[in-house]
Motif scaffolding. Structure first.
Motif, PDB file in Angstrom:
ATOM      1  N   GLY A   8      -5.581  12.055   1.100  1.00  0.00           N
ATOM      2  CA  GLY A   8      -7.021  11.874   0.893  1.00  0.00           C
ATOM      3  C   GLY A   8      -7.735  11.765   2.221  1.00  0.00           C
ATOM      4  N   ALA A   9      -9.053  11.752   2.156  1.00  0.00           N
ATOM      5  CA  ALA A   9      -9.881  11.657   3.357  1.00  0.00           C
ATOM      6  C   ALA A   9      -9.689  10.288   4.007  1.00  0.00           C
ATOM      7  N   PRO A  10     -10.108  10.146   5.272  1.00  0.00           N
ATOM      8  CA  PRO A  10     -10.052   8.824   5.915  1.00  0.00           C
ATOM      9  C   PRO A  10     -10.809   7.809   5.076  1.00  0.00           C
ATOM     10  N   GLY A  11     -10.188   6.673   4.810  1.00  0.00           N
ATOM     11  CA  GLY A  11     -10.860   5.621   4.040  1.00  0.00           C
ATOM     12  C   GLY A  11     -10.756   5.793   2.537  1.00  0.00           C
ATOM     13  N   SER A  12      -9.984   6.790   2.085  1.00  0.00           N
ATOM     14  CA  SER A  12      -9.907   7.027   0.630  1.00  0.00           C
ATOM     15  C   SER A  12      -9.009   6.019  -0.066  1.00  0.00           C
ATOM     16  N   GLY A  13      -8.273   5.223   0.724  1.00  0.00           N
ATOM     17  CA  GLY A  13      -7.433   4.178   0.123  1.00  0.00           C
ATOM     18  C   GLY A  13      -5.946   4.497   0.149  1.00  0.00           C
ATOM     19  N   LYS A  14      -5.531   5.383   1.034  1.00  0.00           N
ATOM     20  CA  LYS A  14      -4.103   5.762   1.096  1.00  0.00           C
ATOM     21  C   LYS A  14      -3.232   4.551   1.388  1.00  0.00           C
ATOM     22  N   ILE A  35       2.207   3.788  12.509  1.00  0.00           N
ATOM     23  CA  ILE A  35       3.187   3.968  13.584  1.00  0.00           C
ATOM     24  C   ILE A  35       2.460   4.280  14.903  1.00  0.00           C
ATOM     25  N   LEU A  36       1.446   5.133  14.803  1.00  0.00           N
ATOM     26  CA  LEU A  36       0.692   5.490  16.017  1.00  0.00           C
ATOM     27  C   LEU A  36      -0.053   4.285  16.586  1.00  0.00           C
ATOM     28  N   ARG A  37      -0.643   3.475  15.689  1.00  0.00           N
ATOM     29  CA  ARG A  37      -1.364   2.283  16.190  1.00  0.00           C
ATOM     30  C   ARG A  37      -0.395   1.322  16.874  1.00  0.00           C
ATOM     31  N   ASP A  38       0.834   1.253  16.342  1.00  0.00           N
ATOM     32  CA  ASP A  38       1.853   0.407  16.944  1.00  0.00           C
ATOM     33  C   ASP A  38       2.243   0.938  18.347  1.00  0.00           C
ATOM     34  N   LEU A  59      -7.012  14.861  15.246  1.00  0.00           N
ATOM     35  CA  LEU A  59      -5.615  14.670  14.870  1.00  0.00           C
ATOM     36  C   LEU A  59      -4.752  14.723  16.116  1.00  0.00           C
ATOM     37  N   VAL A  60      -3.683  13.957  16.106  1.00  0.00           N
ATOM     38  CA  VAL A  60      -2.700  14.007  17.193  1.00  0.00           C
ATOM     39  C   VAL A  60      -1.956  15.346  17.022  1.00  0.00           C
ATOM     40  N   PRO A  61      -1.632  16.075  18.130  1.00  0.00           N
ATOM     41  CA  PRO A  61      -1.031  17.411  17.984  1.00  0.00           C
ATOM     42  C   PRO A  61       0.221  17.416  17.084  1.00  0.00           C
ATOM     43  N   PHE A  84       5.033   8.864   1.761  1.00  0.00           N
ATOM     44  CA  PHE A  84       4.492   9.418   3.001  1.00  0.00           C
ATOM     45  C   PHE A  84       2.976   9.219   2.971  1.00  0.00           C
ATOM     46  N   ASP A  85       2.495   8.386   3.883  1.00  0.00           N
ATOM     47  CA  ASP A  85       1.089   7.963   3.880  1.00  0.00           C
ATOM     48  C   ASP A  85       0.410   8.517   5.133  1.00  0.00           C
ATOM     49  N   GLY A  86      -0.490   9.481   4.912  1.00  0.00           N
ATOM     50  CA  GLY A  86      -1.182  10.086   6.066  1.00  0.00           C
ATOM     51  C   GLY A  86      -0.393  11.197   6.723  1.00  0.00           C
ATOM     52  N   PHE A  87       0.686  11.600   6.128  1.00  0.00           N
ATOM     53  CA  PHE A  87       1.512  12.722   6.599  1.00  0.00           C
ATOM     54  C   PHE A  87       2.000  13.467   5.369  1.00  0.00           C
ATOM     55  N   PRO A  88       1.860  14.777   5.256  1.00  0.00           N
ATOM     56  CA  PRO A  88       1.314  15.686   6.254  1.00  0.00           C
ATOM     57  C   PRO A  88      -0.222  15.719   6.245  1.00  0.00           C
ATOM     58  N   ARG A 124     -16.969   2.319   3.535  1.00  0.00           N
ATOM     59  CA  ARG A 124     -15.709   1.564   3.628  1.00  0.00           C
ATOM     60  C   ARG A 124     -15.208   1.465   5.075  1.00  0.00           C
ATOM     61  N   LEU A 125     -15.293   2.595   5.781  1.00  0.00           N
ATOM     62  CA  LEU A 125     -14.735   2.606   7.145  1.00  0.00           C
ATOM     63  C   LEU A 125     -15.582   1.779   8.104  1.00  0.00           C
ATOM     64  N   LEU A 126     -16.912   1.823   7.917  1.00  0.00           N
ATOM     65  CA  LEU A 126     -17.773   0.996   8.784  1.00  0.00           C
ATOM     66  C   LEU A 126     -17.482  -0.484   8.536  1.00  0.00           C
ATOM     67  N   LYS A 170      -9.043   9.724  -9.200  1.00  0.00           N
ATOM     68  CA  LYS A 170     -10.381   9.274  -8.799  1.00  0.00           C
ATOM     69  C   LYS A 170     -10.203   8.008  -7.954  1.00  0.00           C
ATOM     70  N   GLY A 171     -10.669   8.064  -6.712  1.00  0.00           N
ATOM     71  CA  GLY A 171     -10.419   6.955  -5.783  1.00  0.00           C
ATOM     72  C   GLY A 171     -11.521   5.916  -5.730  1.00  0.00           C
ATOM     73  N   ILE A 172     -12.432   5.963  -6.718  1.00  0.00           N
ATOM     74  CA  ILE A 172     -13.539   4.993  -6.769  1.00  0.00           C
ATOM     75  C   ILE A 172     -13.274   4.042  -7.926  1.00  0.00           C
ATOM     76  N   GLY A 173     -13.572   2.766  -7.696  1.00  0.00           N
ATOM     77  CA  GLY A 173     -13.344   1.769  -8.739  1.00  0.00           C
ATOM     78  C   GLY A 173     -12.477   0.671  -8.166  1.00  0.00           C
ATOM     79  N   SER A 174     -11.954  -0.187  -9.036  1.00  0.00           N
ATOM     80  CA  SER A 174     -11.149  -1.276  -8.486  1.00  0.00           C
ATOM     81  C   SER A 174      -9.796  -0.730  -8.032  1.00  0.00           C
ATOM     82  N   VAL A 175      -9.211  -1.383  -7.041  1.00  0.00           N
ATOM     83  CA  VAL A 175      -7.916  -0.977  -6.491  1.00  0.00           C
ATOM     84  C   VAL A 175      -6.880  -0.937  -7.626  1.00  0.00           C
ATOM     85  N   GLU A 176      -6.968  -1.893  -8.543  1.00  0.00           N
ATOM     86  CA  GLU A 176      -6.002  -1.990  -9.650  1.00  0.00           C
ATOM     87  C   GLU A 176      -6.156  -0.816 -10.615  1.00  0.00           C
TER      88      GLU A 176
HETATM   89  P1  B4P Z   1      -4.625   6.546   9.045  1.00  0.00           P
HETATM   90  O1  B4P Z   1      -4.054   5.258   9.431  1.00  0.00           O
HETATM   91  O2  B4P Z   1      -3.826   7.377   8.093  1.00  0.00           O
HETATM   92  O3  B4P Z   1      -6.043   6.103   8.494  1.00  0.00           O
HETATM   93  P2  B4P Z   1      -7.118   6.420   7.443  1.00  0.00           P
HETATM   94  O4  B4P Z   1      -7.028   7.820   6.936  1.00  0.00           O
HETATM   95  O5  B4P Z   1      -8.386   6.015   8.125  1.00  0.00           O
HETATM   96  O6  B4P Z   1      -6.948   5.330   6.322  1.00  0.00           O
HETATM   97  P3  B4P Z   1      -6.588   5.159   4.780  1.00  0.00           P
HETATM   98  O7  B4P Z   1      -7.031   6.289   3.874  1.00  0.00           O
HETATM   99  O8  B4P Z   1      -5.162   4.750   4.724  1.00  0.00           O
HETATM  100  O9  B4P Z   1      -7.556   3.981   4.384  1.00  0.00           O
HETATM  101  P4  B4P Z   1      -7.318   2.572   3.749  1.00  0.00           P
HETATM  102  O10 B4P Z   1      -6.414   2.567   2.562  1.00  0.00           O
HETATM  103  O11 B4P Z   1      -6.966   1.662   4.857  1.00  0.00           O
HETATM  104  O12 B4P Z   1      -4.936   7.481  10.326  1.00  0.00           O
HETATM  105  C1  B4P Z   1      -5.635   7.069  11.481  1.00  0.00           C
HETATM  106  C2  B4P Z   1      -5.678   8.179  12.551  1.00  0.00           C
HETATM  107  O13 B4P Z   1      -4.336   8.424  13.086  1.00  0.00           O
HETATM  108  C3  B4P Z   1      -6.137   9.565  12.092  1.00  0.00           C
HETATM  109  O14 B4P Z   1      -7.546   9.696  12.090  1.00  0.00           O
HETATM  110  C4  B4P Z   1      -5.449  10.510  13.135  1.00  0.00           C
HETATM  111  O15 B4P Z   1      -6.165  10.570  14.335  1.00  0.00           O
HETATM  112  C5  B4P Z   1      -4.117   9.828  13.401  1.00  0.00           C
HETATM  113  N1  B4P Z   1      -3.044  10.357  12.537  1.00  0.00           N
HETATM  114  C6  B4P Z   1      -2.424   9.690  11.519  1.00  0.00           C
HETATM  115  N2  B4P Z   1      -1.513  10.477  10.911  1.00  0.00           N
HETATM  116  C7  B4P Z   1      -1.580  11.693  11.536  1.00  0.00           C
HETATM  117  C8  B4P Z   1      -0.924  12.941  11.318  1.00  0.00           C
HETATM  118  N3  B4P Z   1      -0.029  13.109  10.320  1.00  0.00           N
HETATM  119  N4  B4P Z   1      -1.225  13.981  12.119  1.00  0.00           N
HETATM  120  C9  B4P Z   1      -2.122  13.851  13.125  1.00  0.00           C
HETATM  121  N5  B4P Z   1      -2.788  12.690  13.380  1.00  0.00           N
HETATM  122  C10 B4P Z   1      -2.535  11.625  12.580  1.00  0.00           C
HETATM  123  O16 B4P Z   1      -8.763   2.243   3.209  1.00  0.00           O
HETATM  124  C11 B4P Z   1      -9.891   2.161   4.058  1.00  0.00           C
HETATM  125  C12 B4P Z   1     -10.771   0.987   3.703  1.00  0.00           C
HETATM  126  O17 B4P Z   1     -11.259   1.095   2.372  1.00  0.00           O
HETATM  127  C13 B4P Z   1     -10.027  -0.354   3.788  1.00  0.00           C
HETATM  128  O18 B4P Z   1     -10.838  -1.267   4.449  1.00  0.00           O
HETATM  129  C14 B4P Z   1      -9.808  -0.767   2.330  1.00  0.00           C
HETATM  130  O19 B4P Z   1      -9.834  -2.150   2.136  1.00  0.00           O
HETATM  131  C15 B4P Z   1     -10.977  -0.099   1.637  1.00  0.00           C
HETATM  132  N6  B4P Z   1     -10.657   0.310   0.263  1.00  0.00           N
HETATM  133  C16 B4P Z   1      -9.493   0.871  -0.155  1.00  0.00           C
HETATM  134  N7  B4P Z   1      -9.546   1.116  -1.497  1.00  0.00           N
HETATM  135  C17 B4P Z   1     -10.787   0.698  -1.899  1.00  0.00           C
HETATM  136  C18 B4P Z   1     -11.467   0.679  -3.174  1.00  0.00           C
HETATM  137  N8  B4P Z   1     -10.891   1.142  -4.288  1.00  0.00           N
HETATM  138  N9  B4P Z   1     -12.735   0.220  -3.218  1.00  0.00           N
HETATM  139  C19 B4P Z   1     -13.355  -0.258  -2.111  1.00  0.00           C
HETATM  140  N10 B4P Z   1     -12.767  -0.290  -0.882  1.00  0.00           N
HETATM  141  C20 B4P Z   1     -11.494   0.183  -0.779  1.00  0.00           C
END
Ligand code: B4P
Length: 191
Positions: A8-14, A35-38, A59-61, A84-88, A124-126, A170-176
């Motif tokens: 899903g898109a960034p912030g979609s709740g992966k 892993i990258l943040r670590d 994206l990281v290459p 697999f979360d955020g990959f591929p 969500r992301l802000l 559908k990624g909108i609604g309660s987490v549950e």
């Molecule tokens: P990721 O860590 O994968 O981050 P993300 O896409 O921003 O987050 P995610 O979708 O997991 O959101 P979350 O559940 O936290 O990547 C970060 C960066 O690393 C990338 O931009 C890229 O640069 C690099 N990277 C990572 N993998 C890579 C790859 N394979 N190749 C190249 N580069 C790579 O949810 C977000 C927020 O929403 C949270 O605060 C959460 O509490 C809230 N939320 C979740 N579900 C909700 C709901 N139902 N309702 C309301 N809020 C909700």
């Protein structure tokens, strides 16, 4: 093995949904973002390179990510399967994943695609940025991440749809409630 991609898109709740899936099904979690943040925090060579891309919303290459991922797969074994979360995030990464799993006599079983409207993603992301101080959760970088998602990551939906592995959630609604939808599909697949 139950190998699942959460997509899903960034912030979609992966990350959020991954935690619930792991708890319920005992899968091994691999989040490339975490892993990258670590690596960035430890200031490793990979971390320093990754930081430049992540802070710009890019994206990281592929080759760096694929090598990092292969290394992790070699070091972990989990009979039950992986999430697999955020990959591929690109077609090259998806092809590499297929190949790596084939070599291990296994494959991706399901790809859960979380759909959330753009305004909600930004909101969500802000909000997360305010709480966590993540360098990539500011408006300019978020816009770049969404552009990159549309150009490089979204085409993967078609890739997995053709293979009959894509499940839209559908990624909108309660987490549950969102998790309920994922669980229904997993339970049907493993029956
Ligand atoms: P990721 O860590 O994968 O981050 P993300 O896409 O921003 O987050 P995610 O979708 O997991 O959101 P979350 O559940 O936290 O990547 C970060 C960066 O690393 C990338 O931009 C890229 O640069 C690099 N990277 C990572 N993998 C890579 C790859 N394979 N190749 C190249 N580069 C790579 O949810 C977000 C927020 O929403 C949270 O605060 C959460 O509490 C809230 N939320 C979740 N579900 C909700 C709901 N139902 N309702 C309301 N809020 C909700």
């Amino acid at each position: 093995m139950l190998n699942i991609v959460i997509f899903g898109a960034p912030g979609s709740g992966k990350g959020t949904q991954s935690e619930l899936i792991i708890e319920k099904y005992g899968l091994h979690h691999i989040s490339t973002g975490e892993i990258l943040r670590d690596e960035i925090e430890k200031r490793t060579t990979l971390g320093l390179i990754a930081d430049e891309y992540i802070s710009q919303g890019q994206l990281v290459p592929d080759q760096l990510i694929i090598d990092m991922f292969a290394d992790i797969l070699d070091r972990t074994s989990n009979g039950k399967g992986y999430i697999f979360d955020g990959f591929p995030r690109t077609i090259s990464q998806a092809e590499a994943l297929d190949q790596m799993l084939r070599e291990r006599n296994t494959s991706v079983v399901a790809v859960f695609s979380l759909s959330v409207e753009e305004q909600e993603l930004i909101h969500r992301l802000l909000k997360r940025g305010e709480e966590s101080g993540r360098s990539d959760d500011n408006l300019e970088t978020i816009q770049n991440r969404l552009d990159v998602y549309r150009a490089q990551t979204e085409p993967l939906k078609e890739y997995y749809k053709k293979k009959g592995k894509l499940f839209k959630i559908k990624g909108i609604g309660s987490v549950e409630d969102i998790f309920e939808g994922i669980m229904d599909t997993i339970d049907r697949l493993i029956k």
